[in-house]
Design a protein around this motif. Structure first.
Motif, PDB file in Angstrom:
ATOM      1  N   THR A  69      -5.961  20.092  34.260  1.00 30.96           N
ATOM      2  CA  THR A  69      -5.118  19.325  34.545  1.00 30.96           C
ATOM      3  C   THR A  69      -3.720  19.937  33.956  1.00 30.96           C
ATOM      4  N   ALA A  70      -3.980  20.262  32.653  1.00 37.10           N
ATOM      5  CA  ALA A  70      -3.083  20.669  31.768  1.00 37.10           C
ATOM      6  C   ALA A  70      -2.675  22.136  32.429  1.00 37.10           C
ATOM      7  N   TYR A  71      -3.340  22.877  32.861  1.00 41.24           N
ATOM      8  CA  TYR A  71      -3.139  24.349  33.399  1.00 41.24           C
ATOM      9  C   TYR A  71      -2.054  23.955  34.742  1.00 41.24           C
ATOM     10  N   VAL A  72      -2.479  22.919  35.576  1.00 42.37           N
ATOM     11  CA  VAL A  72      -1.797  22.907  36.519  1.00 42.37           C
ATOM     12  C   VAL A  72      -0.347  22.865  36.394  1.00 42.37           C
ATOM     13  N   VAL A  73      -0.104  21.721  35.372  1.00 43.67           N
ATOM     14  CA  VAL A  73       1.293  21.121  35.073  1.00 43.67           C
ATOM     15  C   VAL A  73       2.004  22.430  34.174  1.00 43.67           C
ATOM     16  N   ILE A  74       1.365  23.216  33.227  1.00 45.88           N
ATOM     17  CA  ILE A  74       2.228  24.348  32.747  1.00 45.88           C
ATOM     18  C   ILE A  74       2.356  25.458  33.645  1.00 45.88           C
ATOM     19  N   CYS A  75       1.692  25.802  34.696  1.00 42.47           N
ATOM     20  CA  CYS A  75       1.982  26.676  35.552  1.00 42.47           C
ATOM     21  C   CYS A  75       3.269  26.615  36.442  1.00 42.47           C
ATOM     22  N   LEU A  76       3.819  25.532  36.555  1.00 40.93           N
ATOM     23  CA  LEU A  76       5.044  25.379  37.162  1.00 40.93           C
ATOM     24  C   LEU A  76       6.023  25.088  36.150  1.00 40.93           C
ATOM     25  N   ASP A  77       7.147  26.039  36.295  1.00 36.11           N
ATOM     26  CA  ASP A  77       8.353  26.130  35.530  1.00 36.11           C
ATOM     27  C   ASP A  77       8.943  24.775  35.418  1.00 36.11           C
ATOM     28  N   ASP A  78       9.369  24.068  36.374  1.00 40.78           N
ATOM     29  CA  ASP A  78      10.110  22.720  36.251  1.00 40.78           C
ATOM     30  C   ASP A  78       9.156  21.446  36.292  1.00 40.78           C
ATOM     31  N   GLY A  79       7.984  21.755  35.947  1.00 40.22           N
ATOM     32  CA  GLY A  79       7.097  20.521  35.744  1.00 40.22           C
ATOM     33  C   GLY A  79       6.575  19.807  37.096  1.00 40.22           C
ATOM     34  N   MET A  80       5.743  19.135  36.976  1.00 38.44           N
ATOM     35  CA  MET A  80       5.243  18.384  38.263  1.00 38.44           C
ATOM     36  C   MET A  80       6.068  17.314  38.745  1.00 38.44           C
ATOM     37  N   VAL A  81       7.178  17.996  39.716  1.00 42.79           N
ATOM     38  CA  VAL A  81       8.240  16.971  40.040  1.00 42.79           C
ATOM     39  C   VAL A  81       7.458  16.562  41.314  1.00 42.79           C
ATOM     40  N   LEU A  82       7.629  15.224  41.732  1.00 38.68           N
ATOM     41  CA  LEU A  82       7.099  14.551  42.823  1.00 38.68           C
ATOM     42  C   LEU A  82       7.959  15.036  44.174  1.00 38.68           C
ATOM     43  N   MET A  83       9.301  14.627  43.708  1.00 39.11           N
ATOM     44  CA  MET A  83      10.137  14.603  44.899  1.00 39.11           C
ATOM     45  C   MET A  83      11.278  15.460  44.417  1.00 39.11           C
ATOM     46  N   SER A  84      12.152  16.025  45.500  1.00 40.97           N
ATOM     47  CA  SER A  84      13.601  16.712  45.323  1.00 40.97           C
ATOM     48  C   SER A  84      14.459  15.864  45.171  1.00 40.97           C
ATOM     49  N   LYS A  85      15.853  16.318  44.642  1.00 41.87           N
ATOM     50  CA  LYS A  85      16.900  15.587  44.461  1.00 41.87           C
ATOM     51  C   LYS A  85      17.858  15.566  45.456  1.00 41.87           C
ATOM     52  N   GLN A  86      17.396  16.151  46.639  1.00 43.07           N
ATOM     53  CA  GLN A  86      18.446  16.544  47.708  1.00 43.07           C
ATOM     54  C   GLN A  86      18.394  15.252  48.723  1.00 43.07           C
ATOM     55  N   VAL A  87      19.226  15.382  49.480  1.00 40.47           N
ATOM     56  CA  VAL A  87      19.200  14.064  50.476  1.00 40.47           C
ATOM     57  C   VAL A  87      19.205  14.796  52.037  1.00 40.47           C
ATOM     58  N   PRO A  88      18.215  14.182  52.704  1.00 40.42           N
ATOM     59  CA  PRO A  88      17.211  13.275  51.956  1.00 40.42           C
ATOM     60  C   PRO A  88      15.931  13.746  51.092  1.00 40.42           C
ATOM     61  N   PRO A  89      15.448  13.162  50.339  1.00 39.74           N
ATOM     62  CA  PRO A  89      14.199  13.759  49.261  1.00 39.74           C
ATOM     63  C   PRO A  89      13.119  13.953  50.133  1.00 39.74           C
ATOM     64  N   ARG A  90      12.448  15.157  49.573  1.00 43.12           N
ATOM     65  CA  ARG A  90      11.391  15.479  50.028  1.00 43.12           C
ATOM     66  C   ARG A  90      10.201  15.903  49.005  1.00 43.12           C
ATOM     67  N   PHE A  91       8.871  15.772  49.174  1.00 43.31           N
ATOM     68  CA  PHE A  91       8.050  15.829  48.576  1.00 43.31           C
ATOM     69  C   PHE A  91       7.732  17.402  47.918  1.00 43.31           C
ATOM     70  N   MET A  92       7.477  17.542  46.845  1.00 46.39           N
ATOM     71  CA  MET A  92       7.530  18.929  46.337  1.00 46.39           C
ATOM     72  C   MET A  92       5.654  19.214  45.911  1.00 46.39           C
ATOM     73  N   TYR A  93       5.503  20.420  45.933  1.00 41.45           N
ATOM     74  CA  TYR A  93       4.268  21.097  45.390  1.00 41.45           C
ATOM     75  C   TYR A  93       3.331  20.241  45.995  1.00 41.45           C
ATOM     76  N   PRO A  94       3.003  20.113  47.532  1.00 34.08           N
ATOM     77  CA  PRO A  94       1.895  19.240  47.761  1.00 34.08           C
ATOM     78  C   PRO A  94       0.486  19.585  47.424  1.00 34.08           C
ATOM     79  N   LYS A  95       0.018  21.118  47.420  1.00 35.49           N
ATOM     80  CA  LYS A  95      -1.116  21.665  46.912  1.00 35.49           C
ATOM     81  C   LYS A  95      -1.112  21.453  45.655  1.00 35.49           C
ATOM     82  N   GLU A  96      -0.269  21.801  44.787  1.00 39.06           N
ATOM     83  CA  GLU A  96      -0.529  21.551  43.303  1.00 39.06           C
ATOM     84  C   GLU A  96      -0.716  19.937  42.970  1.00 39.06           C
TER      85      GLU A  96
END
Length: 301
Positions: A69-96
């Protein structure tokens, strides 16, 4: 995480777990012992006696799940972000996020094992099995969703993995009604071996091919050979399981005389001769009749 390490290390853990369970099941089948409540040789009752009762399997699941679990979080540079900040927001990293869910479930299984075996007043096997079944139901749903965006070779690899998980789910569900059946445990360990070895093979097929060239999705021969490799895994794992059983039987019968001596001492108490018992009952009945006849004679006098 959805790269080589994300397939190889979880597969290595599952394969190692399958090997360990194969040894445990082989020993139980050789000595006709219980799988849920195995009989252990007497341990010292000193200061370290509690160490023998700890659920090391549950602790290993907790530690492995937490590390992955910690390895999954560390592998991503910007962390486990659920949704992007763009409009409209989109889900990020679905497989992770799916991988993270799988490893959290593994940690929860370990927590339930430790709680059932070491914290509750009495071990609750139904709780352990139910948690395992529920986890694999969730895992099957995640794998089906995980393979929807796959095509060609990757789709075939994941489809065969889904087949193994589905069969394992059927066996685990059956164990809810027959939890101490050795043959079900034997099939379960074989499927864990298959799941682990195929995950490791998937890492090499998808991300580190032996030839150095990627597999081609538009080449039908590549897709066919994926199934061929899977069949080789079936034969190799079955041979591995049979070899472990044979080596265990040879070891316990020839190099561990203490266990043989224990079995020979317990044998007279486990077996009985019906003819001898019948004769004893007849003698008791005859003595009772003689006593009754003597009492009648005495009373008549």
């Amino acid at each position: 995480m959805g790269k080589f390490n994300g397939h190889f290390y979880p597969g290595l853990y599952l394969f190692s777990y399958g090997l360990y369970q194969t040894i445990v099941v082989s020993k139980a089948m050789i000595f006709n012992d219980s799988l849920l409540y195995p009989s252990h040789p007497p341990r010292s009752k000193g200061r370290w006696a509690m160490l023998w009762t700890i659920s090391y399997g549950g602790l290993l699941k907790m530690v492995t799940g937490s590390i992955l679990t910690a390895y999954v979080v560390i592998c991503l540079d910007d962390g486990m972000v659920l949704m992007s900040k763009q409009v409209p927001p989109r889900f990020m990293y679905p497989k992770e996020w799916q991988h993270l869910t799988m490893f959290i479930l593994l940690t929860l299984i370990g927590c339930v094992d430790v709680m059932s075996k070491n914290l509750l007043p009495q071990r609750c096997v139904v709780l352990e099995k139910s948690t395992m079944v529920l986890t694999f139901y969730v895992l099957l749903l995640l794998l089906v969703s995980h393979s929807q965006a796959s095509v060609g070779v990757e789709l075939q690899v994941h489809a065969l993995l889904i087949l193994v998980v589905f069969l394992l789910l059927l066996v685990l569900t059956t164990e809810l009604w027959a939890p101490d059946t050795s043959y079900l445990w034997l099939i379960e360990t074989f499927l864990f071996l298959m799941m682990g070895s195929w995950l490791m093979q998937a890492g090499f097929i998808l991300y580190k091919p032996v030839t150095g060239y990627p597999w081609q999705d538009d080449d039908m021969s590549d897709i066919i050979f994926v199934t061929t490799f899977f069949c080789w895994h079936v034969m190799i794992n079955a041979s591995c399981q049979l070899g472990i059983y044979g080596l265990s039987s040879f070891w316990y019968h020839w190099f561990n005389p203490s266990l043989k001596l224990t079995g020979s001492k317990e044998a007279p108490y486990q077996t009985s001769h019906p003819g001898l018992l019948y004769k004893l009952l007849q003698e008791v009945e005859q003595s009772e009749k003689d006593d009754q006849a003597l009492l009648l004679a005495t009373s008549s006098l």
